[in-house]
Design a protein around this motif. Structure first.
Motif, PDB file in Angstrom:
ATOM      1  N   PRO A 235       0.797  -1.237   0.000  1.00 35.41           N
ATOM      2  CA  PRO A 235       0.000   0.000   0.000  1.00 35.41           C
ATOM      3  C   PRO A 235       0.822   1.277   0.000  1.00 35.41           C
ATOM      4  CG  PRO A 235      -0.873  -1.580   1.586  1.00 35.41           C
ATOM      5  CD  PRO A 235       0.441  -2.119   1.125  1.00 35.41           C
ATOM      6  N   ALA A 236       2.035   1.225   0.557  1.00 34.25           N
ATOM      7  CA  ALA A 236       2.872   2.428   0.595  1.00 34.25           C
ATOM      8  C   ALA A 236       3.732   2.585  -0.652  1.00 34.25           C
ATOM      9  CB  ALA A 236       3.763   2.411   1.839  1.00 34.25           C
ATOM     10  N   GLY A 237       3.662   1.621  -1.569  1.00 35.60           N
ATOM     11  CA  GLY A 237       4.415   1.728  -2.811  1.00 35.60           C
ATOM     12  C   GLY A 237       5.832   1.230  -2.750  1.00 35.60           C
ATOM     13  N   VAL A 238       6.226   0.582  -1.640  1.00 32.92           N
ATOM     14  CA  VAL A 238       7.573   0.003  -1.516  1.00 32.92           C
ATOM     15  C   VAL A 238       7.468  -1.486  -1.836  1.00 32.92           C
ATOM     16  CG1 VAL A 238       9.510  -0.472   0.021  1.00 32.92           C
ATOM     17  CG2 VAL A 238       8.240   1.683   0.228  1.00 32.92           C
ATOM     18  N   GLU A 239       8.176  -1.949  -2.872  1.00 32.63           N
ATOM     19  CA  GLU A 239       8.105  -3.348  -3.286  1.00 32.63           C
ATOM     20  C   GLU A 239       9.505  -3.946  -3.327  1.00 32.63           C
ATOM     21  OE1 GLU A 239       5.440  -4.670  -6.248  1.00 32.63           O
ATOM     22  OE2 GLU A 239       4.298  -2.796  -6.291  1.00 32.63           O
ATOM     23  N   PRO A 240       9.903  -4.644  -2.269  1.00 34.71           N
ATOM     24  CA  PRO A 240      11.237  -5.261  -2.222  1.00 34.71           C
ATOM     25  C   PRO A 240      11.375  -6.371  -3.260  1.00 34.71           C
ATOM     26  CG  PRO A 240      10.192  -5.197  -0.052  1.00 34.71           C
ATOM     27  CD  PRO A 240       9.137  -4.883  -1.051  1.00 34.71           C
ATOM     28  N   GLY A 241      12.610  -6.795  -3.451  1.00 33.70           N
ATOM     29  CA  GLY A 241      12.880  -7.961  -4.283  1.00 33.70           C
ATOM     30  C   GLY A 241      12.766  -9.236  -3.465  1.00 33.70           C
ATOM     31  N   ALA A 242      13.644 -10.188  -3.748  1.00 33.90           N
ATOM     32  CA  ALA A 242      13.596 -11.478  -3.065  1.00 33.90           C
ATOM     33  C   ALA A 242      13.932 -11.368  -1.580  1.00 33.90           C
ATOM     34  CB  ALA A 242      14.551 -12.458  -3.740  1.00 33.90           C
ATOM     35  N   LEU A 243      14.657 -10.309  -1.211  1.00 35.60           N
ATOM     36  CA  LEU A 243      14.991 -10.054   0.184  1.00 35.60           C
ATOM     37  C   LEU A 243      14.486  -8.666   0.563  1.00 35.60           C
ATOM     38  CD1 LEU A 243      18.745 -11.212   0.339  1.00 35.60           C
ATOM     39  CD2 LEU A 243      16.687 -12.602   0.661  1.00 35.60           C
ATOM     40  N   VAL A 244      13.839  -8.562   1.716  1.00 38.37           N
ATOM     41  CA  VAL A 244      13.513  -7.251   2.266  1.00 38.37           C
ATOM     42  C   VAL A 244      14.791  -6.706   2.892  1.00 38.37           C
ATOM     43  CG1 VAL A 244      12.111  -5.943   3.899  1.00 38.37           C
ATOM     44  CG2 VAL A 244      11.122  -7.920   2.700  1.00 38.37           C
ATOM     45  N   GLU A 245      15.285  -5.593   2.357  1.00 35.37           N
ATOM     46  CA  GLU A 245      16.537  -5.008   2.825  1.00 35.37           C
ATOM     47  C   GLU A 245      16.248  -3.839   3.765  1.00 35.37           C
ATOM     48  OE1 GLU A 245      19.304  -6.373   2.076  1.00 35.37           O
ATOM     49  OE2 GLU A 245      19.125  -7.340   0.104  1.00 35.37           O
ATOM     50  N   LEU A 246      17.294  -3.408   4.489  1.00 37.57           N
ATOM     51  CA  LEU A 246      17.132  -2.283   5.403  1.00 37.57           C
ATOM     52  C   LEU A 246      16.708  -1.028   4.638  1.00 37.57           C
ATOM     53  CD1 LEU A 246      17.375  -1.633   8.441  1.00 37.57           C
ATOM     54  CD2 LEU A 246      19.658  -0.757   7.957  1.00 37.57           C
ATOM     55  N   ARG A 247      17.181  -0.896   3.415  1.00 39.59           N
ATOM     56  CA  ARG A 247      16.776   0.280   2.627  1.00 39.59           C
ATOM     57  C   ARG A 247      15.282   0.261   2.327  1.00 39.59           C
ATOM     58  NH1 ARG A 247      19.960  -2.663  -1.058  1.00 39.59           N
ATOM     59  NH2 ARG A 247      18.780  -3.629  -2.769  1.00 39.59           N
ATOM     60  N   ASP A 248      14.708  -0.926   2.173  1.00 33.80           N
ATOM     61  CA  ASP A 248      13.261  -1.035   1.961  1.00 33.80           C
ATOM     62  C   ASP A 248      12.500  -0.589   3.216  1.00 33.80           C
ATOM     63  OD1 ASP A 248      13.510  -2.257  -0.651  1.00 33.80           O
ATOM     64  OD2 ASP A 248      14.082  -4.098   0.392  1.00 33.80           O
ATOM     65  N   ILE A 249      13.019  -0.995   4.374  1.00 32.39           N
ATOM     66  CA  ILE A 249      12.392  -0.600   5.626  1.00 32.39           C
ATOM     67  C   ILE A 249      12.506   0.908   5.826  1.00 32.39           C
ATOM     68  CG2 ILE A 249      12.496  -0.868   8.138  1.00 32.39           C
ATOM     69  CD1 ILE A 249      13.452  -3.764   7.639  1.00 32.39           C
ATOM     70  N   GLY A 250      13.672   1.456   5.487  1.00 23.01           N
ATOM     71  CA  GLY A 250      13.835   2.904   5.557  1.00 23.01           C
ATOM     72  C   GLY A 250      12.889   3.623   4.618  1.00 23.01           C
ATOM     73  N   ALA A 251      12.657   3.056   3.425  1.00 18.60           N
ATOM     74  CA  ALA A 251      11.727   3.670   2.478  1.00 18.60           C
ATOM     75  C   ALA A 251      10.307   3.658   3.027  1.00 18.60           C
ATOM     76  CB  ALA A 251      11.788   2.932   1.143  1.00 18.60           C
ATOM     77  N   VAL A 252       9.908   2.541   3.679  1.00 20.78           N
ATOM     78  CA  VAL A 252       8.588   2.471   4.309  1.00 20.78           C
ATOM     79  C   VAL A 252       8.447   3.576   5.356  1.00 20.78           C
ATOM     80  CG1 VAL A 252       7.202   1.113   5.938  1.00 20.78           C
ATOM     81  CG2 VAL A 252       8.131   0.029   3.882  1.00 20.78           C
ATOM     82  N   MET A 253       9.501   3.788   6.134  1.00 20.67           N
ATOM     83  CA  MET A 253       9.450   4.779   7.208  1.00 20.67           C
ATOM     84  C   MET A 253       9.230   6.185   6.668  1.00 20.67           C
ATOM     85  SD  MET A 253      12.085   5.183  10.410  1.00 20.67           S
ATOM     86  CE  MET A 253      13.512   5.450   9.376  1.00 20.67           C
ATOM     87  N   HIS A 254       9.664   6.445   5.459  1.00 21.03           N
ATOM     88  CA  HIS A 254       9.596   7.793   4.910  1.00 21.03           C
ATOM     89  C   HIS A 254       8.423   7.985   3.940  1.00 21.03           C
ATOM     90  CE1 HIS A 254      13.868   7.721   6.286  1.00 21.03           C
ATOM     91  NE2 HIS A 254      13.483   8.896   6.749  1.00 21.03           N
ATOM     92  N   ARG A 255       7.641   6.932   3.731  1.00 25.49           N
ATOM     93  CA  ARG A 255       6.440   7.072   2.885  1.00 25.49           C
ATOM     94  C   ARG A 255       5.237   7.444   3.738  1.00 25.49           C
ATOM     95  NH1 ARG A 255       6.910   4.411  -2.204  1.00 25.49           N
ATOM     96  NH2 ARG A 255       9.098   4.674  -2.818  1.00 25.49           N
ATOM     97  N   PRO A 256       4.232   8.081   3.149  1.00 25.17           N
ATOM     98  CA  PRO A 256       2.998   8.366   3.904  1.00 25.17           C
ATOM     99  C   PRO A 256       2.357   7.083   4.407  1.00 25.17           C
ATOM    100  CG  PRO A 256       3.063   9.628   1.865  1.00 25.17           C
ATOM    101  CD  PRO A 256       4.204   8.653   1.792  1.00 25.17           C
ATOM    102  N   ARG A 257       1.704   7.163   5.545  1.00 27.11           N
ATOM    103  CA  ARG A 257       0.988   6.002   6.069  1.00 27.11           C
ATOM    104  C   ARG A 257      -0.186   5.672   5.139  1.00 27.11           C
ATOM    105  NH1 ARG A 257       2.413   9.333  10.010  1.00 27.11           N
ATOM    106  NH2 ARG A 257       3.580   8.529  11.793  1.00 27.11           N
ATOM    107  N   PRO A 258      -0.464   4.398   4.898  1.00 29.30           N
ATOM    108  CA  PRO A 258      -1.596   4.028   4.044  1.00 29.30           C
ATOM    109  C   PRO A 258      -2.915   4.565   4.603  1.00 29.30           C
ATOM    110  CG  PRO A 258      -0.165   2.151   4.412  1.00 29.30           C
ATOM    111  CD  PRO A 258       0.318   3.217   5.331  1.00 29.30           C
TER     112      PRO A 258
END
Length: 258
Positions: A235-258
């Motif tokens: 819902p927040a538009g962050v789509e990791p690859g085969a591994l959820v990386e720390l950068r993906d988690i950081g991207a979630v933190m900086h996206r608007p809440r769904p």
């Protein structure tokens, strides 16, 4: 400093089916309580936050009278405390035996976060000894020592109330925009979102069909080499690859809440 906050059961390890359920049933058997929860029974019980609360659900007036159990509130409180103490000991033994392998990606992402100087924490309604046992088994004793642990009966209301996450934010000295929670259940998502936190869901054995409304990302797991994660909803538009990386988690933190 950003914070990564994990739930315990179903997140650090898929503990419910292979840990808590047999521990509850062994406890009932040891105390001569004529209850043995099936897998289907327990699928309903996991919707109740807290082990003592799950045990308390069997104490209907009819069951209490039929089995000679205390009918008064103080007596039941003492009985549940005794049952739960034994259940926690059995569960901890199961964890130590290696019966509950960590979920994919937990040790990997925790180490990545530690290396990046993120704050690490666990926020759970389970008893603290159980949580610490699972945490040490999942990430190792050295890394587990980096975690703040908020667990058990330290807040007035358990999940889906936001109390445990509000306490974690207060004790960690951060605001809700500075942390991301990893949960596995609808109740956990409601608790985290109620505290204003962005949430990633790693679905577990009993939770795949639950409502994760408010979560920023829903995946099968965090993923490890050979055990890839699959994105179920983003819902927040962050789509990791085969591994959820720390950068993906950081991207979630900086996206608007769904």
């Amino acid at each position: 400093m950003p914070a990564l906050i994990f739930d315990c059961d179903g997140v650090l390890a898929d503990t419910e089916r292979n840990g808590h359920l047999p521990a509850f049933n062994r406890t009932f058997a040891e105390f001569g309580v004529p209850v043995q929860w099936s897998d289907d029974d327990y699928r309903e019980k996991v919707l109740i936050g807290g082990g003592k609360e799950r045990m308390a659900s069997i104490l209907t007036p009819e069951f209490v009278a039929a089995n000679g159990l205390p009918a008064d509130a103080d007596g039941q409180r003492e009985l549940l405390a005794e049952w739960h103490k034994r259940k926690t000991a059995i569960y901890t033994e199961l964890v130590a035996s290696g019966a509950l392998p960590p979920r994919p990606g937990i040790a990997r992402i925790a180490q990545e976060a530690a290396d990046a100087d993120w704050t690490l924490a666990v926020a759970s309604t389970s008893a603290e000894p159980s949580v610490r046992a699972v945490l040490e088994h999942a990430v190792g004793q050295e890394l587990a020592a980096r975690f703040a642990v908020f667990a058990g009966d330290i807040v007035p209301h358990k999940k889906p109330a936001p109390d445990i996450y509000l306490l974690a934010l207060d004790r960690l000295g951060i605001g809700p925009d500075d942390g991301v929670v990893v949960e596995d259940s609808g109740n956990g998502v409601r608790a985290a979102v109620g505290a204003g936190l962005r949430t990633i869901v790693t679905v577990s054995a009993y939770t795949a069909d639950e409502d994760f409304d408010g979560a920023s990302l829903v995946v099968t797991s965090l993923g490890d080499p050979g055990e890839p994660a699959e994105v179920l909803a983003a819902p927040a538009g962050v789509e990791p690859g085969a591994l959820v990386e720390l950068r993906d988690i950081g991207a979630v933190m900086h996206r608007p809440r769904p």
